[in-house]
Design an enzyme around this catalytic site. Structure first.
Site, PDB file in Angstrom:
ATOM      1  N   HIS A 423       0.804  -1.216   0.000  1.00 20.39           N
ATOM      2  CA  HIS A 423       0.000   0.000   0.000  1.00 20.39           C
ATOM      3  C   HIS A 423       0.841   1.272   0.000  1.00 20.39           C
ATOM      4  CE1 HIS A 423      -3.728   1.916  -0.070  1.00 20.39           C
ATOM      5  NE2 HIS A 423      -4.346   1.339   0.944  1.00 20.39           N
ATOM      6  N   ASP A 427      -2.405   1.487  -4.519  1.00 24.67           N
ATOM      7  CA  ASP A 427      -3.665   1.748  -3.829  1.00 24.67           C
ATOM      8  C   ASP A 427      -4.708   0.694  -4.189  1.00 24.67           C
ATOM      9  OD1 ASP A 427      -2.718   4.057  -2.542  1.00 24.67           O
ATOM     10  OD2 ASP A 427      -3.115   5.281  -4.317  1.00 24.67           O
TER      11      ASP A 427
END
Length: 451
Positions: A423, A427
């Site tokens: 992350h 995304d």
């Protein structure tokens, strides 16, 4: 009698060093040509070093657990006659004109003076060539090097130890001995909470006493070398990447039917078994071309966009350990080529015949947790990659089937895809879209295709 220098052979373009794990021959032992003399290990693969000649082992230049660079002489074998040739020293005067010889001699003297200024031979401690090279490049003095807490055997400083020291020194966690002498007050004013970071040995755990069974019924077994490496990789990955997962269920009924129909003919024509893995890998490679943002790696604050799509395939070894051989340029392979690559790497992994280059250069990894009956999993990213896909078990399940005449319940073959991604740079939109595209390729599989 001639003396033959046994050197650490080149093991691939991306492999520069190896650790000696075991000497199979001792000084005085007779050796036949092509007979294994010692065992070595890179960070992923174990292998043997054979002798190119027959003779007697007269000298071992490195010990067990020593790190050796490719091309370094690791042993001396005495042979009969002139069977082997070692490097001869040729004087400068024999090869060049007198005027040129003077200039070359001056250059040699300059180089020797430079080497002497960064020489660590004055220490009573042993430092591997790699550690010395890193120390020279990073201007780590002998005094600093001797004060680094080593995590290797007998407290030896390893590559990881010196790299951590350099990182801590740059961030100010530790100070060089010179800085301590010049600014003692500053060191004294350092908050006590920071002290453990500066003085805690890198491998304090490895120096602890072996645990003892309380009731005498427990068996205590030390991890083997590969398990220790895997443990370190997995822990480092969790500490490095911000793991997040996306899951999607896929209807693979058409793939199951097609494979059942062609697997016998495929094996007869190609001499290879057709499993589900190459079909899945083919879909992953296509999706990576569609979403190149998943085919990247992270280096500090920089993102490296990979040109090639090299798929790692996690494989379980007979001893329970894990290894990840890599299918190079997977997007350029048809299904037959993919099946051959998967079977070849898988078979050689089980037989312990992988070469160091076989595990290098991966840009994305796939692991088949369904092999062991798991429906889905949350795999840990293979650093420095940013994503890994887990393939769940294929199961017959009741499902709603939509038709122009209406919906009805039918038996379908389904599986879960579990996508773990970093992350920090990926995304949810990209991570979710990628695994969804893999699912679309699988569900749109052409049942009339040829293999």
């Amino acid at each position: 009698m001639a003396r033959f220098e046994l050197k650490l052979p080149k093991m691939g373009e991306s492999v520069a060093e190896a650790t000696i794990t075991n000497w199979l021959k001792e000084v005085g032992d007779k050796i036949e040509a092509d007979e294994a003399v010692l065992e070595i290990a890179t960070d992923k693969v174990d292998s043997e070093v054979p002798s190119e000649v027959s003779g007697i082992l007269v000298e071992q230049l490195f010990g067990k657990d020593d790190l050796v660079q490719v091309g370094q002489t690791i042993a001396i074998i005495e042979t009969e006659g002139g069977e082997a040739v070692i490097t001869e020293t040729i004087s400068v005067e024999e090869t060049v004109a007198p005027a040129e010889a003077v200039e070359i001699e001056k250059t040699i003297e300059t180089v020797q003076e430079t080497v002497a200024s960064t020489d660590f031979s004055g220490s009573d401690k042993f430092f591997s060539p790699l550690v010395k090279n890193i120390a020279k490049e990073e201007n780590v003095t002998l005094n600093e090097l001797e004060n680094i807490a080593g995590s290797g055997k007998d407290g030896r400083v390893t590559k990881e130890d010196i790299l951590k020291y350099i990182e801590d020194r740059k961030s100010g966690v530790v100070q060089t001995p010179q800085a301590v002498e010049e600014a003692p007050k500053v060191v004294a004013e350092t908050p006590k909470t920071e002290t453990p970071k500066a003085v805690e040995p890198v491998a304090q755990k490895s120096q602890q006493a072996v645990p003892v069974s309380v009731n005498g019924g427990d068996e205590i077994v030390e991890m083997d070398r590969m398990r220790k490496l895997i443990s370190g990789y997995m822990t480092a990955s969790v500490q490095t990447s911000a793991h997040v997962q996306s899951f999607i269920e896929v209807d693979v009924t058409n793939i199951v039917k097609w494979r059942d129909k062609v697997k016998t003919a495929f094996e007869k024509r190609e001499g290879e078994k057709l499993t589900f893995t190459p079909i899945m890998m083919e879909a992953v490679a296509k999706a990576l071309k569609d979403f190149p943002g998943m085919n990247i790696s992270v280096d500090g604050d920089y993102i490296i966009k990979k040109k090639n799509i090299n798929l790692g395939m996690a494989a379980a070894l007979p001893n329970g350990n894990l290894i990840v051989p890599v299918i190079k340029n997977a997007d350029q392979l048809n299904l037959v080529g993919m099946a051959k690559a998967v079977n070849d790497l898988g078979n050689r992994a089980k037989a312990g015949k992988l070469k160091p280059d076989d595990t290098q250069g991966g840009t994305y990894t796939v692991t088949n947790v369904g092999t062991f009956g798991s429906v889905f999993g949350t795999p840990i990213i293979n650093q420095p990659q940013v994503g890994i896909l887990a393939l769940g078990a294929i199961r017959k399940v009741p499902a709603v089937i939509e038709t122009p005449e209406g919906d009805f319940i039918g038996i379908r073959q389904k599986m879960f895809l579990s996508h773990s991604y970093d992350h920090r740079v990926v995304d949810g939109a990209l991570g979710g879209s990628f695994v969804k595209r893999v699912a679309e390729y699988l569900e749109a599989f052409d049942v009339d295709r040829d293999f």
